[in-house]
Design a protein around this motif. Structure first.
Motif, PDB file in Angstrom:
ATOM      1  N   ASP A   1     -13.311  -0.938  25.806  1.00  0.00           N
ATOM      2  CA  ASP A   1     -13.744  -2.219  26.366  1.00  0.00           C
ATOM      3  C   ASP A   1     -15.232  -2.190  26.723  1.00  0.00           C
ATOM      4  O   ASP A   1     -15.967  -3.142  26.449  1.00  0.00           O
ATOM      5  N   ILE A   2     -15.667  -1.103  27.330  1.00  0.00           N
ATOM      6  CA  ILE A   2     -17.079  -0.970  27.696  1.00  0.00           C
ATOM      7  C   ILE A   2     -17.954  -0.950  26.453  1.00  0.00           C
ATOM      8  O   ILE A   2     -18.977  -1.641  26.388  1.00  0.00           O
ATOM      9  N   LEU A   3     -17.554  -0.170  25.459  1.00  0.00           N
ATOM     10  CA  LEU A   3     -18.347  -0.089  24.233  1.00  0.00           C
ATOM     11  C   LEU A   3     -18.384  -1.425  23.495  1.00  0.00           C
ATOM     12  O   LEU A   3     -19.422  -1.823  22.969  1.00  0.00           O
ATOM     13  N   THR A   4     -17.266  -2.127  23.464  1.00  0.00           N
ATOM     14  CA  THR A   4     -17.193  -3.415  22.785  1.00  0.00           C
ATOM     15  C   THR A   4     -18.064  -4.464  23.475  1.00  0.00           C
ATOM     16  O   THR A   4     -18.724  -5.269  22.820  1.00  0.00           O
ATOM     17  N   SER A   5     -18.088  -4.430  24.783  1.00  0.00           N
ATOM     18  CA  SER A   5     -18.868  -5.437  25.512  1.00  0.00           C
ATOM     19  C   SER A   5     -20.342  -5.085  25.624  1.00  0.00           C
ATOM     20  O   SER A   5     -21.127  -5.877  26.152  1.00  0.00           O
ATOM     21  N   ASN A   6     -20.734  -3.921  25.119  1.00  0.00           N
ATOM     22  CA  ASN A   6     -22.136  -3.503  25.137  1.00  0.00           C
ATOM     23  C   ASN A   6     -22.550  -3.053  23.740  1.00  0.00           C
ATOM     24  O   ASN A   6     -22.612  -1.858  23.445  1.00  0.00           O
ATOM     25  N   PRO A   7     -22.856  -3.999  22.867  1.00  0.00           N
ATOM     26  CA  PRO A   7     -23.150  -3.661  21.474  1.00  0.00           C
ATOM     27  C   PRO A   7     -24.385  -2.775  21.294  1.00  0.00           C
ATOM     28  O   PRO A   7     -24.553  -2.176  20.237  1.00  0.00           O
ATOM     29  N   ASP A   8     -25.215  -2.664  22.314  1.00  0.00           N
ATOM     30  CA  ASP A   8     -26.383  -1.788  22.195  1.00  0.00           C
ATOM     31  C   ASP A   8     -26.017  -0.310  22.277  1.00  0.00           C
ATOM     32  O   ASP A   8     -26.845   0.551  21.981  1.00  0.00           O
ATOM     33  N   ILE A   9     -24.796  -0.031  22.656  1.00  0.00           N
ATOM     34  CA  ILE A   9     -24.337   1.362  22.707  1.00  0.00           C
ATOM     35  C   ILE A   9     -23.811   1.704  21.319  1.00  0.00           C
ATOM     36  O   ILE A   9     -22.623   1.641  21.053  1.00  0.00           O
ATOM     37  N   THR A  10     -24.704   2.049  20.426  1.00  0.00           N
ATOM     38  CA  THR A  10     -24.290   2.305  19.042  1.00  0.00           C
ATOM     39  C   THR A  10     -24.127   3.781  18.738  1.00  0.00           C
ATOM     40  O   THR A  10     -23.192   4.167  18.048  1.00  0.00           O
TER      41      THR A  10
END
Length: 61
Positions: A42-51
């Motif tokens: 959920d965190i990764l999905t809601s923060n697309p800059d975390i690639t």
């Protein structure tokens, strides 16, 4: 194996005083992992800059 008293005290502070306690705690952690993984996704999905992290996780799993 001999365990130092300080290690035994630290483990006891975690509520682990016997083998059965350790096994119970391991089961609790195992049951918790799906919730942790979902929160991570959920965190990764809601923060697309975390690639970079997302790519590393995708490669591992």
């Amino acid at each position: 194996m001999k365990v130092r008293p300080s290690v035994r005290e630290a483990v006891a502070d975690l509520g682990i005083g016997a083998t059965q306690d350790l096994l119970r705690r391991a089961e609790e952690v195992t049951r918790f992992l799906p919730r942790l993984w979902q929160a991570t996704e959920d965190i990764l999905t809601s923060n697309p800059d975390i690639t970079e992290v997302t790519e590393q996780i995708s490669e591992r799993y």
